[in-house]
Motif scaffolding. Structure first.
Motif, PDB file in Angstrom:
ATOM      1  N   HIS A  27       0.834  -1.207   0.000  1.00  0.00           N
ATOM      2  CA  HIS A  27       0.000   0.000   0.000  1.00  0.00           C
ATOM      3  C   HIS A  27       0.867   1.255   0.000  1.00  0.00           C
ATOM      4  CE1 HIS A  27      -3.642   2.308   0.436  1.00  0.00           C
ATOM      5  NE2 HIS A  27      -3.192   2.883   1.527  1.00  0.00           N
ATOM      6  N   GLY A  28       1.979   1.209   0.668  1.00  0.00           N
ATOM      7  CA  GLY A  28       2.895   2.345   0.656  1.00  0.00           C
ATOM      8  C   GLY A  28       3.441   2.612  -0.734  1.00  0.00           C
ATOM      9  N   ARG A  29       3.822   1.540  -1.438  1.00  0.00           N
ATOM     10  CA  ARG A  29       4.324   1.704  -2.798  1.00  0.00           C
ATOM     11  C   ARG A  29       3.225   2.219  -3.722  1.00  0.00           C
ATOM     12  NH1 ARG A  29       6.672  -3.191  -1.143  1.00  0.00           N
ATOM     13  NH2 ARG A  29       5.163  -4.452  -2.312  1.00  0.00           N
ATOM     14  N   ALA A  30       2.012   1.725  -3.520  1.00  0.00           N
ATOM     15  CA  ALA A  30       0.894   2.196  -4.348  1.00  0.00           C
ATOM     16  C   ALA A  30       0.625   3.677  -4.109  1.00  0.00           C
ATOM     17  CB  ALA A  30      -0.356   1.375  -4.042  1.00  0.00           C
ATOM     18  N   MET A  31       0.672   4.111  -2.857  1.00  0.00           N
ATOM     19  CA  MET A  31       0.463   5.537  -2.571  1.00  0.00           C
ATOM     20  C   MET A  31       1.568   6.382  -3.165  1.00  0.00           C
ATOM     21  SD  MET A  31      -1.168   5.898   1.260  1.00  0.00           S
ATOM     22  CE  MET A  31       0.144   5.031   2.130  1.00  0.00           C
ATOM     23  N   VAL A  70       4.308   6.969   6.211  1.00  0.00           N
ATOM     24  CA  VAL A  70       5.045   6.327   7.294  1.00  0.00           C
ATOM     25  C   VAL A  70       4.386   4.994   7.616  1.00  0.00           C
ATOM     26  CG1 VAL A  70       5.729   8.574   8.241  1.00  0.00           C
ATOM     27  CG2 VAL A  70       3.670   7.436   9.108  1.00  0.00           C
ATOM     28  N   VAL A  71       4.976   4.275   8.544  1.00  0.00           N
ATOM     29  CA  VAL A  71       4.409   3.020   9.042  1.00  0.00           C
ATOM     30  C   VAL A  71       3.815   3.276  10.418  1.00  0.00           C
ATOM     31  CG1 VAL A  71       4.946   0.669   9.817  1.00  0.00           C
ATOM     32  CG2 VAL A  71       5.943   1.560   7.698  1.00  0.00           C
ATOM     33  N   ALA A  72       2.601   2.819  10.636  1.00  0.00           N
ATOM     34  CA  ALA A  72       1.970   2.983  11.943  1.00  0.00           C
ATOM     35  C   ALA A  72       2.778   2.239  12.993  1.00  0.00           C
ATOM     36  CB  ALA A  72       0.537   2.457  11.912  1.00  0.00           C
ATOM     37  N   ASN A  95       1.235   0.580   6.186  1.00  0.00           N
ATOM     38  CA  ASN A  95       0.957  -0.812   6.544  1.00  0.00           C
ATOM     39  C   ASN A  95      -0.534  -1.034   6.752  1.00  0.00           C
ATOM     40  OD1 ASN A  95       1.334   0.905   8.805  1.00  0.00           O
ATOM     41  ND2 ASN A  95       1.722  -0.822  10.165  1.00  0.00           N
ATOM     42  N   LEU A  96      -1.329  -0.601   5.767  1.00  0.00           N
ATOM     43  CA  LEU A  96      -2.782  -0.689   5.861  1.00  0.00           C
ATOM     44  C   LEU A  96      -3.251  -2.140   5.975  1.00  0.00           C
ATOM     45  CD1 LEU A  96      -5.546   0.732   5.773  1.00  0.00           C
ATOM     46  CD2 LEU A  96      -5.463   0.532   3.276  1.00  0.00           C
ATOM     47  N   GLY A  97      -2.638  -3.040   5.214  1.00  0.00           N
ATOM     48  CA  GLY A  97      -3.041  -4.432   5.282  1.00  0.00           C
ATOM     49  C   GLY A  97      -2.890  -4.999   6.683  1.00  0.00           C
ATOM     50  N   GLU A  98      -1.812  -4.644   7.342  1.00  0.00           N
ATOM     51  CA  GLU A  98      -1.578  -5.099   8.713  1.00  0.00           C
ATOM     52  C   GLU A  98      -2.611  -4.504   9.669  1.00  0.00           C
ATOM     53  OE1 GLU A  98       2.236  -5.289  11.811  1.00  0.00           O
ATOM     54  OE2 GLU A  98       2.234  -3.877  10.126  1.00  0.00           O
ATOM     55  N   ILE A  99      -2.933  -3.239   9.471  1.00  0.00           N
ATOM     56  CA  ILE A  99      -3.924  -2.573  10.324  1.00  0.00           C
ATOM     57  C   ILE A  99      -5.283  -3.243  10.193  1.00  0.00           C
ATOM     58  CG2 ILE A  99      -5.208  -0.419  10.651  1.00  0.00           C
ATOM     59  CD1 ILE A  99      -2.621   1.053   9.758  1.00  0.00           C
ATOM     60  N   LEU A 100      -5.715  -3.505   8.957  1.00  0.00           N
ATOM     61  CA  LEU A 100      -7.029  -4.104   8.746  1.00  0.00           C
ATOM     62  C   LEU A 100      -7.078  -5.541   9.253  1.00  0.00           C
ATOM     63  CD1 LEU A 100      -7.863  -2.698   5.188  1.00  0.00           C
ATOM     64  CD2 LEU A 100      -8.704  -1.881   7.397  1.00  0.00           C
ATOM     65  N   ALA A 101      -6.012  -6.277   9.067  1.00  0.00           N
ATOM     66  CA  ALA A 101      -5.990  -7.664   9.529  1.00  0.00           C
ATOM     67  C   ALA A 101      -6.128  -7.741  11.045  1.00  0.00           C
ATOM     68  CB  ALA A 101      -4.701  -8.349   9.070  1.00  0.00           C
ATOM     69  N   THR A 102      -5.621  -6.748  11.741  1.00  0.00           N
ATOM     70  CA  THR A 102      -5.698  -6.716  13.206  1.00  0.00           C
ATOM     71  C   THR A 102      -7.137  -6.643  13.699  1.00  0.00           C
ATOM     72  OG1 THR A 102      -3.533  -5.635  13.337  1.00  0.00           O
ATOM     73  CG2 THR A 102      -4.956  -5.428  15.256  1.00  0.00           C
ATOM     74  N   LEU A 103      -8.017  -6.040  12.899  1.00  0.00           N
ATOM     75  CA  LEU A 103      -9.379  -5.773  13.358  1.00  0.00           C
ATOM     76  C   LEU A 103     -10.173  -7.030  13.640  1.00  0.00           C
ATOM     77  CD1 LEU A 103     -10.376  -2.842  10.972  1.00  0.00           C
ATOM     78  CD2 LEU A 103      -9.031  -2.782  13.083  1.00  0.00           C
ATOM     79  N   ARG A 104      -9.868  -8.108  12.952  1.00  0.00           N
ATOM     80  CA  ARG A 104     -10.681  -9.326  13.089  1.00  0.00           C
ATOM     81  C   ARG A 104     -10.696  -9.845  14.528  1.00  0.00           C
ATOM     82  NH1 ARG A 104     -12.577 -11.059   8.356  1.00  0.00           N
ATOM     83  NH2 ARG A 104     -11.505 -10.446   6.429  1.00  0.00           N
ATOM     84  N   SER A 105      -9.612  -9.661  15.237  1.00  0.00           N
ATOM     85  CA  SER A 105      -9.558 -10.169  16.613  1.00  0.00           C
ATOM     86  C   SER A 105     -10.421  -9.357  17.567  1.00  0.00           C
ATOM     87  CB  SER A 105      -8.111 -10.193  17.114  1.00  0.00           C
ATOM     88  OG  SER A 105      -7.576  -8.876  17.163  1.00  0.00           O
TER      89      SER A 105
END
Length: 398
Positions: free
Chosen positions: A67-71, A112-114, A162-172
């Motif tokens: 996502h960082g590279r895409a932005m 940046v990275v969260a 690191n949007l993918g990592e942020i969204l994946a965290t939500l499931r828990s």
């Protein structure tokens, strides 16, 4: 020099201009925008003037994420001045002149990275079960901005790669929480995630694409969950065709027209209402966030007129799912100091002797509207909301 002119010369005012400025051919801010509108098709809002940062900083760590590279690619394709940094530290953002520091920071976007702390969600009462951050900072220039007391350092807008990592965290976190998950009257909303605590995600969506990705994620999530965000912007076109599954509630932050002078760099009120109608017609649950409620001149008529305009905007929308959140103005000693540095000469009243002194749950001081005025405003505004927008479900007054 008037504050608005100072900001215009500094290059930090957005498209709305002063009250009464035109927003399209033959249209003025404040003019009814919904008479004769086709209720079966989204309206076509006037083209929004989108924020273009003067400086874009990209950290090496951001480029480790897709996502960082895409932005970064998106920003370079827009012709923006992208600086690829050699380290992950953001430096050189604190000129000695506070006003210059503010202007330069407000014109800077950083990829940046969260940090790990942002991946551990915090509750966010009374809005939602959990706060999830896609970014930090906002390109608008609201003279009452509550972020002034919440964020440290210059107000650079930082977006998380690191949007993918942020969204994946939500499931828990699904199925847990103490706001919507635990309250009988809001349990049907499911587990709620608020993504506009530290930013306005729509105001930067044309640069990041993060909000669209989050909406798609929630649209495909087969669980009782909901993404929520509030915005003062109107560029909703990229969101209209997304597979949202009615799992995202888009709330529009609005205020009495007398308060427009405090909201530099945001979309005009009429544009926000047109955008609210457009997303409601696209099937999104929507919300009206009236904030911050201020004792402006003739406030009774002013807020009644605001609610009437919202009702006109939503008239005839089928299967309308509408909430309302009413938030009064408050400030802390720390936020007042920051805001007076950012906006010298502002006419926003922040006199401690005209307010009631309260303590937050953390023991810090805040200044709110006096008790009698607070009660009177609550009674009047909630009454007008019930009369003009009976479909609105009032979530809270604070």
């Amino acid at each position: 020099m008037r504050l608005m002119e100072m900001d215009r010369r500094a290059g930090i005012l957005g498209a709305e201009g002063p009250p009464g400025a035109t927003i399209g051919a033959g249209s003025r801010i404040g003019a009814p925008a919904f008479v004769g509108m086709n209720v079966h098709a989204p309206p076509t809002p006037s083209p929004a003037r989108l924020w273009r940062p003067r400086r874009v900083l990209v950290t090496p760590a951001a480029l480790d994420h897709a996502h960082g590279r895409a932005m970064a690619g998106r920003l370079e394709a827009l012709g923006l001045p992208v600086e690829r940094l050699r380290s992950n530290r953001l430096t050189g953002l604190r000129p000695e002149d506070p006003r210059r520091a503010y202007v330069e920071a407000k014109n800077t976007l950083a990829l940046v990275v969260a940090p790990p702390t942002r991946l551990k969600l915090q509750p966010i009462p009374p809005s939602a079960d959990w706060r999830v951050d896609l970014a930090e900072g906002c390109p608008a220039h609201c003279q009452y901005c509550y972020l002034a007391g919440s964020l440290a350092g210059p107000p650079v807008t930082r977006v998380y790669a690191n949007l993918g990592e942020i969204l994946a965290t939500l499931r828990s976190y699904a199925g847990s929480g103490r706001i919507t998950s635990a309250q009988e009257e809001r349990a049907h909303e499911g587990t709620t995630f608020e993504c506009s605590c530290y930013t306005d995600p729509l105001g930067i969506e044309h640069l990041t694409g993060s909000l669209s990705e989050a909406i798609r994620f929630f649209g495909a999530w087969e669980a009782p969950v909901q993404l929520r965000f509030t915005t003062k912007f109107a560029a909703v076109e990229p969101l209209l065709g997304l597979p949202h599954g009615r799992n995202t509630r888009i709330r529009f932050s609005v205020n009495a027209r007398a308060a427009a002078r405090y909201e530099g760099g945001t979309a005009p009120l009429a544009a926000r209402f047109a955008a609210m109608r457009a997303v409601a017609l696209a099937g999104y649950p929507v919300g009206l966030t009236v904030a911050p409620i201020l004792p402006v001149e003739d406030w009774r008529q002013a807020y009644d007129a605001l609610i009437a305009e919202a009702a006109a905007a939503l008239d005839g929308v089928p299967d309308l799912d509408l909430t309302a959140e009413l938030i009064t103005h408050r400030f802390t000693p720390g936020s007042k100091t920051v805001l007076e540095g950012w906006y010298p000469g502002s006419g926003l009243a922040m006199r401690e002797d005209e307010r009631a002194r309260k303590f937050t749950k953390f023991g810090s001081v805040k200044y709110v509207l006096p008790k009698d005025l607070m009660s009177e405003m609550r009674r009047h505004i909630t009454g007008r909301l019930a009369a003009r927008l009976p479909a609105a479900r009032l979530l809270y007054w604070t």
